[in-house]
Design a protein around this motif. Sequence first.
Motif, PDB file in Angstrom:
ATOM      1  N   GLY A 194     -10.142   4.289   6.046  1.00 22.50           N
ATOM      2  CA  GLY A 194     -10.992   3.474   5.182  1.00 22.50           C
ATOM      3  C   GLY A 194     -10.197   2.707   4.146  1.00 22.50           C
ATOM      4  N   ARG A 195      -9.143   3.331   3.626  1.00 24.28           N
ATOM      5  CA  ARG A 195      -8.300   2.668   2.632  1.00 24.28           C
ATOM      6  C   ARG A 195      -7.596   1.456   3.241  1.00 24.28           C
ATOM      7  N   ILE A 196      -7.082   1.605   4.438  1.00 26.85           N
ATOM      8  CA  ILE A 196      -6.375   0.495   5.080  1.00 26.85           C
ATOM      9  C   ILE A 196      -7.368  -0.577   5.516  1.00 26.85           C
ATOM     10  N   ALA A 197      -8.568  -0.169   5.918  1.00 27.72           N
ATOM     11  CA  ALA A 197      -9.608  -1.162   6.220  1.00 27.72           C
ATOM     12  C   ALA A 197      -9.889  -1.997   4.978  1.00 27.72           C
ATOM     13  N   GLY A 198      -9.931  -1.352   3.823  1.00 32.64           N
ATOM     14  CA  GLY A 198     -10.143  -2.073   2.565  1.00 32.64           C
ATOM     15  C   GLY A 198      -9.006  -3.028   2.251  1.00 32.64           C
ATOM     16  N   VAL A 246     -11.586  -5.546   6.175  1.00 34.36           N
ATOM     17  CA  VAL A 246     -12.357  -5.491   7.417  1.00 34.36           C
ATOM     18  C   VAL A 246     -13.452  -4.434   7.319  1.00 34.36           C
ATOM     19  N   THR A 247     -14.473  -4.605   8.110  1.00 34.77           N
ATOM     20  CA  THR A 247     -15.577  -3.651   8.172  1.00 34.77           C
ATOM     21  C   THR A 247     -15.164  -2.433   8.994  1.00 34.77           C
ATOM     22  N   ASP A 248     -15.972  -1.389   8.929  1.00 32.58           N
ATOM     23  CA  ASP A 248     -15.713  -0.211   9.758  1.00 32.58           C
ATOM     24  C   ASP A 248     -15.711  -0.580  11.241  1.00 32.58           C
ATOM     25  N   LYS A 249     -16.624  -1.438  11.633  1.00 29.80           N
ATOM     26  CA  LYS A 249     -16.700  -1.853  13.040  1.00 29.80           C
ATOM     27  C   LYS A 249     -15.423  -2.580  13.457  1.00 29.80           C
ATOM     28  N   GLU A 250     -14.944  -3.475  12.592  1.00 31.83           N
ATOM     29  CA  GLU A 250     -13.705  -4.200  12.897  1.00 31.83           C
ATOM     30  C   GLU A 250     -12.512  -3.252  12.930  1.00 31.83           C
ATOM     31  N   PRO A 310       0.795  -1.223   0.000  1.00 37.40           N
ATOM     32  CA  PRO A 310       0.000   0.000   0.000  1.00 37.40           C
ATOM     33  C   PRO A 310       0.830   1.277   0.000  1.00 37.40           C
ATOM     34  N   PHE A 311       2.122   1.182   0.285  1.00 33.30           N
ATOM     35  CA  PHE A 311       2.962   2.358   0.325  1.00 33.30           C
ATOM     36  C   PHE A 311       4.004   2.277  -0.786  1.00 33.30           C
ATOM     37  N   PRO A 312       4.203   3.356  -1.531  1.00 39.09           N
ATOM     38  CA  PRO A 312       5.093   3.309  -2.682  1.00 39.09           C
ATOM     39  C   PRO A 312       6.546   3.028  -2.308  1.00 39.09           C
ATOM     40  N   GLN A 313       6.988   3.442  -1.130  1.00 34.87           N
ATOM     41  CA  GLN A 313       8.355   3.187  -0.694  1.00 34.87           C
ATOM     42  C   GLN A 313       8.323   2.695   0.740  1.00 34.87           C
ATOM     43  N   LEU A 347       1.597  -4.089   7.517  1.00 33.82           N
ATOM     44  CA  LEU A 347       1.252  -5.503   7.693  1.00 33.82           C
ATOM     45  C   LEU A 347       0.420  -5.997   6.510  1.00 33.82           C
ATOM     46  N   ALA A 348      -0.521  -5.185   6.046  1.00 33.20           N
ATOM     47  CA  ALA A 348      -1.360  -5.576   4.906  1.00 33.20           C
ATOM     48  C   ALA A 348      -0.503  -5.815   3.664  1.00 33.20           C
ATOM     49  N   GLY A 349       0.474  -4.956   3.427  1.00 35.15           N
ATOM     50  CA  GLY A 349       1.368  -5.129   2.282  1.00 35.15           C
ATOM     51  C   GLY A 349       2.236  -6.359   2.419  1.00 35.15           C
ATOM     52  N   TYR A 350       2.758  -6.583   3.603  1.00 38.37           N
ATOM     53  CA  TYR A 350       3.622  -7.734   3.846  1.00 38.37           C
ATOM     54  C   TYR A 350       2.833  -9.035   3.699  1.00 38.37           C
ATOM     55  N   GLY A 351       1.654  -9.075   4.296  1.00 41.76           N
ATOM     56  CA  GLY A 351       0.827 -10.284   4.209  1.00 41.76           C
ATOM     57  C   GLY A 351       0.411 -10.607   2.782  1.00 41.76           C
TER      58      GLY A 351
END
Length: 141
Positions: free
Chosen positions: A38-42, A46-50, A14-17, A85-89
């Motif tokens: 919201g972008r990172i939730a996407g 995960v939902t907004d609640k999560e 999600p991050f260019p560098q 973490l999202a990018g690594y996973g």
Amino acid sequence: MATQAPAYIGELNPFPQPLTALQLIDRSRQGLMGTEAGRIAGLLGVTDKEMAGLLNQSVATFHRQAKVGRLDASTSEKLLILGRLAGYGATVFQDRGKFNRWLRRPLRLLGDRSPLDLLDSPTGVQLIEDILGRIEYGVFS
């Protein structure tokens, strides 16, 4: 010994560098835009609640902060770490959908809790990064 998840460059990241620890601190102090939550939730699926739970906020606070110009340093830092973490996973699983499904799967290694259940604490994030590192390098324990 805990390792730090490497930052990856590519379409799944999600991050260019990659951000160094000092850059992460500086960027957190500047504050991310409210829309980043919201972008990172996407990215995590995960939902907004999560997502509010991961940030240790109520859903109302999460929605209110998503509308403000800049987020506070603490929330920004949590989002940057979750984004990393999202990018690594997604890189480890080579597919964002597979990673997001894995996040929800209870693991014996975690006492039959899902990785997502632990992402509300820095220690939990580090634990999940360590497990992803084991998966990446084929170390099963």
